[in-house]
Design a protein around this motif. Structure first.
Motif, PDB file in Angstrom:
ATOM      1  N   SER A  16      -1.635  -1.735   7.697  1.00 10.13           N
ATOM      2  CA  SER A  16      -2.415  -2.550   6.760  1.00 10.13           C
ATOM      3  C   SER A  16      -2.823  -1.785   5.511  1.00 10.13           C
ATOM      4  CB  SER A  16      -3.674  -3.093   7.442  1.00 10.13           C
ATOM      5  OG  SER A  16      -4.584  -2.045   7.715  1.00 10.13           O
ATOM      6  N   ALA A  17      -2.780  -0.453   5.536  1.00 10.24           N
ATOM      7  CA  ALA A  17      -3.263   0.305   4.383  1.00 10.24           C
ATOM      8  C   ALA A  17      -2.341   1.487   4.074  1.00 10.24           C
ATOM      9  CB  ALA A  17      -4.699   0.770   4.615  1.00 10.24           C
ATOM     10  N   ARG A  18      -2.485   2.604   4.808  1.00 11.01           N
ATOM     11  CA  ARG A  18      -1.739   3.829   4.481  1.00 11.01           C
ATOM     12  C   ARG A  18      -0.233   3.639   4.457  1.00 11.01           C
ATOM     13  NH1 ARG A  18      -4.889   7.046   9.007  1.00 11.01           N
ATOM     14  NH2 ARG A  18      -4.823   4.921   9.793  1.00 11.01           N
ATOM     15  N   SER A  19       0.321   3.035   5.486  1.00 14.21           N
ATOM     16  CA  SER A  19       1.774   2.871   5.537  1.00 14.21           C
ATOM     17  C   SER A  19       2.257   1.911   4.447  1.00 14.21           C
ATOM     18  CB  SER A  19       2.223   2.393   6.921  1.00 14.21           C
ATOM     19  OG  SER A  19       1.516   1.230   7.313  1.00 14.21           O
ATOM     20  N   VAL A  20       1.455   0.918   4.137  1.00 16.18           N
ATOM     21  CA  VAL A  20       1.810  -0.029   3.078  1.00 16.18           C
ATOM     22  C   VAL A  20       1.767   0.665   1.715  1.00 16.18           C
ATOM     23  CG1 VAL A  20       1.089  -2.151   1.892  1.00 16.18           C
ATOM     24  CG2 VAL A  20       1.072  -2.053   4.396  1.00 16.18           C
ATOM     25  N   GLY A  45      -1.565  -7.778  11.093  1.00 15.56           N
ATOM     26  CA  GLY A  45      -1.112  -9.093  10.645  1.00 15.56           C
ATOM     27  C   GLY A  45      -1.448  -9.376   9.192  1.00 15.56           C
ATOM     28  N   ARG A  46      -2.162  -8.440   8.538  1.00 19.23           N
ATOM     29  CA  ARG A  46      -2.468  -8.633   7.121  1.00 19.23           C
ATOM     30  C   ARG A  46      -2.633  -7.276   6.450  1.00 19.23           C
ATOM     31  NH1 ARG A  46      -7.643  -8.156   5.150  1.00 19.23           N
ATOM     32  NH2 ARG A  46      -9.154  -7.485   6.683  1.00 19.23           N
ATOM     33  N   VAL A  47      -2.285  -7.259   5.185  1.00 24.80           N
ATOM     34  CA  VAL A  47      -2.495  -6.048   4.391  1.00 24.80           C
ATOM     35  C   VAL A  47      -3.970  -5.992   4.017  1.00 24.80           C
ATOM     36  CG1 VAL A  47      -1.930  -4.913   2.202  1.00 24.80           C
ATOM     37  CG2 VAL A  47      -0.126  -6.045   3.534  1.00 24.80           C
ATOM     38  N   ASN A  48      -4.575  -4.830   4.147  1.00 26.87           N
ATOM     39  CA  ASN A  48      -5.982  -4.660   3.802  1.00 26.87           C
ATOM     40  C   ASN A  48      -6.164  -4.899   2.301  1.00 26.87           C
ATOM     41  OD1 ASN A  48      -8.427  -3.125   2.881  1.00 26.87           O
ATOM     42  ND2 ASN A  48      -8.605  -2.783   5.089  1.00 26.87           N
ATOM     43  N   PRO A  49      -7.094  -5.753   1.901  1.00 28.54           N
ATOM     44  CA  PRO A  49      -7.308  -6.028   0.473  1.00 28.54           C
ATOM     45  C   PRO A  49      -7.623  -4.782  -0.362  1.00 28.54           C
ATOM     46  CG  PRO A  49      -8.489  -7.628   1.810  1.00 28.54           C
ATOM     47  CD  PRO A  49      -7.955  -6.588   2.754  1.00 28.54           C
ATOM     48  N   LEU A  55      -1.496  -1.082  -5.029  1.00 31.84           N
ATOM     49  CA  LEU A  55      -0.167  -1.677  -5.208  1.00 31.84           C
ATOM     50  C   LEU A  55       0.002  -2.223  -6.623  1.00 31.84           C
ATOM     51  CD1 LEU A  55       0.123  -3.465  -1.747  1.00 31.84           C
ATOM     52  CD2 LEU A  55       1.293  -1.357  -2.470  1.00 31.84           C
ATOM     53  N   ARG A  56      -1.030  -2.882  -7.123  1.00 34.31           N
ATOM     54  CA  ARG A  56      -0.962  -3.410  -8.495  1.00 34.31           C
ATOM     55  C   ARG A  56      -0.815  -2.284  -9.515  1.00 34.31           C
ATOM     56  NH1 ARG A  56      -5.399  -6.989  -6.706  1.00 34.31           N
ATOM     57  NH2 ARG A  56      -4.426  -8.958  -6.136  1.00 34.31           N
ATOM     58  N   SER A  57      -1.499  -1.158  -9.280  1.00 34.29           N
ATOM     59  CA  SER A  57      -1.397  -0.028 -10.210  1.00 34.29           C
ATOM     60  C   SER A  57       0.025   0.539 -10.244  1.00 34.29           C
ATOM     61  CB  SER A  57      -2.401   1.074  -9.849  1.00 34.29           C
ATOM     62  OG  SER A  57      -1.965   1.800  -8.716  1.00 34.29           O
ATOM     63  N   LEU A  58       0.795   0.291  -9.197  1.00 38.29           N
ATOM     64  CA  LEU A  58       2.190   0.712  -9.141  1.00 38.29           C
ATOM     65  C   LEU A  58       3.119  -0.332  -9.754  1.00 38.29           C
ATOM     66  CD1 LEU A  58       2.180   2.082  -5.476  1.00 38.29           C
ATOM     67  CD2 LEU A  58       2.288   3.440  -7.596  1.00 38.29           C
ATOM     68  N   ALA A  63       1.601  -9.479  -2.669  1.00 33.93           N
ATOM     69  CA  ALA A  63       2.166 -10.563  -1.863  1.00 33.93           C
ATOM     70  C   ALA A  63       3.554 -10.203  -1.312  1.00 33.93           C
ATOM     71  CB  ALA A  63       2.244 -11.847  -2.688  1.00 33.93           C
ATOM     72  N   GLU A  64       4.185  -9.170  -1.871  1.00 32.81           N
ATOM     73  CA  GLU A  64       5.505  -8.740  -1.388  1.00 32.81           C
ATOM     74  C   GLU A  64       5.403  -7.907  -0.107  1.00 32.81           C
ATOM     75  OE1 GLU A  64       7.491  -6.561  -4.464  1.00 32.81           O
ATOM     76  OE2 GLU A  64       7.221  -8.173  -5.923  1.00 32.81           O
ATOM     77  N   PHE A  65       4.192  -7.564   0.306  1.00 40.35           N
ATOM     78  CA  PHE A  65       3.990  -6.701   1.450  1.00 40.35           C
ATOM     79  C   PHE A  65       3.381  -7.487   2.599  1.00 40.35           C
ATOM     80  CE2 PHE A  65       4.231  -4.126  -2.244  1.00 40.35           C
ATOM     81  CZ  PHE A  65       4.869  -2.969  -1.850  1.00 40.35           C
ATOM     82  N   ARG A  66       3.736  -7.090   3.830  1.00 41.39           N
ATOM     83  CA  ARG A  66       3.147  -7.730   5.001  1.00 41.39           C
ATOM     84  C   ARG A  66       3.001  -6.711   6.111  1.00 41.39           C
ATOM     85  NH1 ARG A  66       7.000  -9.242   8.916  1.00 41.39           N
ATOM     86  NH2 ARG A  66       9.131  -8.833   8.231  1.00 41.39           N
ATOM     87  N   SER A  67       2.047  -6.946   6.974  1.00 42.66           N
ATOM     88  CA  SER A  67       1.818  -6.116   8.141  1.00 42.66           C
ATOM     89  C   SER A  67       2.760  -6.599   9.241  1.00 42.66           C
ATOM     90  CB  SER A  67       0.355  -6.254   8.571  1.00 42.66           C
ATOM     91  OG  SER A  67       0.131  -5.557   9.765  1.00 42.66           O
ATOM     92  N   LYS A  68       3.589  -5.673   9.772  1.00 46.71           N
ATOM     93  CA  LYS A  68       4.599  -6.081  10.743  1.00 46.71           C
ATOM     94  C   LYS A  68       4.767  -5.020  11.832  1.00 46.71           C
ATOM     95  CE  LYS A  68       7.501  -4.645   7.073  1.00 46.71           C
ATOM     96  NZ  LYS A  68       6.291  -4.328   6.344  1.00 46.71           N
ATOM     97  N   SER A  69       5.380  -5.426  12.915  1.00 42.74           N
ATOM     98  CA  SER A  69       5.584  -4.543  14.064  1.00 42.74           C
ATOM     99  C   SER A  69       6.778  -3.625  13.846  1.00 42.74           C
ATOM    100  CB  SER A  69       5.833  -5.380  15.314  1.00 42.74           C
ATOM    101  OG  SER A  69       6.186  -4.542  16.404  1.00 42.74           O
ATOM    102  N   TRP A  70       6.651  -2.424  14.393  1.00 47.31           N
ATOM    103  CA  TRP A  70       7.770  -1.490  14.336  1.00 47.31           C
ATOM    104  C   TRP A  70       8.963  -1.981  15.147  1.00 47.31           C
ATOM    105  CZ3 TRP A  70       5.172   3.433  16.798  1.00 47.31           C
ATOM    106  CH2 TRP A  70       4.901   3.217  18.147  1.00 47.31           C
ATOM    107  N   ASP A  71       8.753  -2.979  16.029  1.00 45.78           N
ATOM    108  CA  ASP A  71       9.858  -3.536  16.813  1.00 45.78           C
ATOM    109  C   ASP A  71      10.952  -4.121  15.926  1.00 45.78           C
ATOM    110  OD1 ASP A  71       8.589  -2.818  19.181  1.00 45.78           O
ATOM    111  OD2 ASP A  71       7.647  -4.789  19.433  1.00 45.78           O
TER     112      ASP A  71
END
Length: 167
Positions: A16-20, A45-49, A55-58, A63-71
């Protein structure tokens, strides 16, 4: 040496944060040499606000990012992963799936900005600090020549980056 972009997966427990943030940084800085992904062992299940301003500074749309399972990345037909970086201590200690592509792994632990409580400014400062540390490590990673990335001591070099002892 591969002629395709190298696939890099950043792992954290909640994704939700560091990996995103790491995924966003590599997307922005990696050019056409790398493809960045992120996932979690127990995704929220959600990216931390708090990650949105980073992300915007980059120049990226949160909205292009999502929290998902490593599976998703261990499933049949998944793209082969070349490098996996765990960015939280919990994910580093978990039993991981069998990854297609036999990736090189390294631990790049970063303090969790999502765990910071306090004022808006304090939370924003924690996210900015995580971004700076991840940026420094990713820049060191990107500076490695292809022959090092394919070399026998690549894992040691990547671990050194995660300990902030890279040259």
């Amino acid at each position: 040496m591969t002629d395709r972009p190298r696939n890099v997966l950043f792992l954290c427990t909640g994704n939700s944060a560091r990996s995103v943030i790491a995924e966003g940084l590599l997307r922005r800085l990696g050019g056409d040499r790398f493809r960045a992904f992120s996932a979690g062992s127990f995704p929220t299940g959600r990216v931390n606000p708090g990650a949105y301003p980073v992300l915007r500074s980059l120049g990226l749309d949160p909205a292009e990012f999502r929290s998902k399972s490593w599976d998703e990345f261990a499933a049949p037909g998944a793209a082969p992963i070349d490098f996996i970086f765990t960015v939280c201590d919990n994910a580093a200690g978990e039993v991981c799936p069998i990854w297609p592509g036999r990736p090189v792994t390294a631990h790049w632990g970063v303090e969790d900005p999502a765990a910071v409580t306090g004022s808006e400014a304090e939370v924003a400062a924690a996210f900015a600090a995580a971004e700076r540390r991840l940026r420094r490590r990713i820049e060191h990673f990107l500076a490695l020549p292809p022959e090092v990335l394919d070399g026998p001591d690549v894992r040691a070099r990547l671990e050194a980056i995660g300990k902030d002892t890279a040259p």
